[in-house]
Structure formats: structure tokens, C-alpha cells
Scaffold this motif. Sequence first.
Motif, short mmCIF file in Angstrom:
data_model
loop_
_atom_site.label_atom_id
_atom_site.label_comp_id
_atom_site.label_asym_id
_atom_site.label_seq_id
_atom_site.Cartn_x
_atom_site.Cartn_y
_atom_site.Cartn_z
N VAL A 106 0.86 -1.17 0.00
CA VAL A 106 0.00 0.00 0.00
C VAL A 106 0.90 1.23 0.00
O VAL A 106 1.72 1.41 0.91
N ASP A 107 0.76 2.06 -1.02
CA ASP A 107 1.61 3.25 -1.15
C ASP A 107 0.75 4.50 -1.04
O ASP A 107 -0.10 4.76 -1.90
N HIS A 108 0.95 5.28 0.01
CA HIS A 108 0.24 6.54 0.19
C HIS A 108 1.04 7.73 -0.32
O HIS A 108 0.63 8.87 -0.16
N GLY A 109 2.19 7.45 -0.91
CA GLY A 109 3.05 8.53 -1.39
C GLY A 109 4.11 8.90 -0.37
O GLY A 109 5.30 8.92 -0.67
N ASP A 110 3.67 9.17 0.86
CA ASP A 110 4.62 9.51 1.92
C ASP A 110 4.95 8.33 2.82
O ASP A 110 5.98 8.31 3.48
N VAL A 111 4.07 7.33 2.82
CA VAL A 111 4.28 6.13 3.64
C VAL A 111 3.87 4.91 2.81
O VAL A 111 2.82 4.91 2.18
N LEU A 112 4.73 3.88 2.83
CA LEU A 112 4.44 2.65 2.11
C LEU A 112 4.64 1.47 3.03
O LEU A 112 5.59 1.43 3.81
N THR A 113 3.72 0.50 2.97
CA THR A 113 3.88 -0.76 3.71
C THR A 113 3.71 -1.92 2.74
O THR A 113 3.01 -1.79 1.73
N SER A 114 4.35 -3.05 3.05
CA SER A 114 4.23 -4.22 2.18
C SER A 114 3.86 -5.45 2.98
O SER A 114 4.00 -5.47 4.20
N ALA A 115 3.42 -6.46 2.26
CA ALA A 115 3.13 -7.76 2.88
C ALA A 115 4.45 -8.51 3.08
O ALA A 115 5.48 -7.87 3.31
#
Length: 249
Positions: A106-115
Amino acid sequence: MAGGEVGVGEGYKISGLVGPEAAADADMIVVPSWPEDLPPLDASLRQILIDGHDRGAVIVGLCLGAIPVADAGLLSGRSAVTHWAAMDALRKRHNDIPLDSLVLYVDHGDVLTSAGTASAIDACLHLVRERLGADVANDVARRLVVAPHRDGGQAQYTRQPVPVTATGNPIGELMEWAAQHLDDSLTVQHLASRAAMSTRSFVRNFKMVTGTTPAQWILRQRSIVPGFSSRPPTSEWTPSPNDAASAAA
């Protein structure tokens, strides 16, 4: 810590490391993982993440690294993902974060998280693609011997029952067949009929196994076949209104 090195579990060492002071002017701060017992975030790292985010650095939490990013308060009210095995723990720890188990990152532009770990590679290729272009990302993917882009998520890794027949998994068998017949008219109804399922049941089970819809999967398979886009238009798959409704189900 400048010039220091650490040993890793595989037996080799990573050298040329610097300390947390390097984050002070970094454009991107990556938390590559986190201990499996999910310890709380300590104050110093919390401040590094918050300060970095406040000055415009991109914050990335790969796999379990999403946990400290959440602990830093950077995901409040925003969707996120982490390794499937830690989803429940993260949900209990931060019930204000909507978690999505059907995505790789999930990429919000300023913060990204991955599985999980493989999805972290997908997330990093996404970052390379955004900043350096598709050609560079594709070259990196070739060197890693991985797909330059994958659809779907980690639903297939959770403990959900997948209906099987006497000959095995009907969805898996259908996918193998479809991959060899990408020139055919692969409507959702056609695929469901071949899998001996109703359209609704087929779409539901396909998404449960792959984390994506039949339509998205077919389009993605065609996009990665060299030269496919240059083939005659009659071979292209055009979803009917019923297909679109099924894909969205």
C-alpha cells in the motif's frame, strides 16, 4: 557506527554501515523488517521516523517493518498491510488502521507498507519504477529473476479452504490452461464453465486463491507476454458488462 559491519543469519557480513544519524537527511527511510515477537518501538527510532516524515522523507515498512511504522503513528486512519501472520496482531495493536490482506503493498506517497518478504521485493520494484522508470525496474527484476510486476496479494497464504476436485485444484488447473490459451476469448463465463462452476462461485474462489479477479489476471498475463499487444485485435479480450460485474463481485 560509520564503516561498521554486522553479521547476518546466513553467515555473511554487511559492511559500510552508518548509524541512525544518516537518517537526518535521507530522502527515504526503510524499516526492512522487525523481530517476530513484535516488540514496541523504542523512543529513538520513533523520533527518527516521525522527524523524517515531518520533513518530507518517504517512510517504508517492509513485511513486519510495517509494525514500527504503525507504532510511530504514521498510519492512523490509513490503509496498510504487513505479513499475513502478523495481521491480527497489528489489528489488535492499532484498530484505527484499515488492513488490506488482498494487496502486495500500500503506497500513500509519503508512507508505504508491504506484505511478506516476496511482496517487499514487489514494493521495492514499485519504488524503483516510480523514481527511475520502468526500464530500470525491469532490468532490476531480470537480475533478481522475478516478475517486474505482480497482481494480487496474500489471501492465498491465509488459512482459507480452497475447493478441490478428484483431479486437484480446479482454479489452479484452469489458470494453467488459460495461460496456454491467451489468444482465446477468455470471458469470465467461459472460464467459469471450464472450471465447472457458476460464474459467481468461480469469481469468488478465483479471488480467494489468487487475490485478484479473473479479468485482472488475464489482462496481466497478456501484458507480460512479449509481443502480445502487437497481435491482431481479434485476439484481444474485451469484458462484457456481465464480466465487469462479475470481476467486481
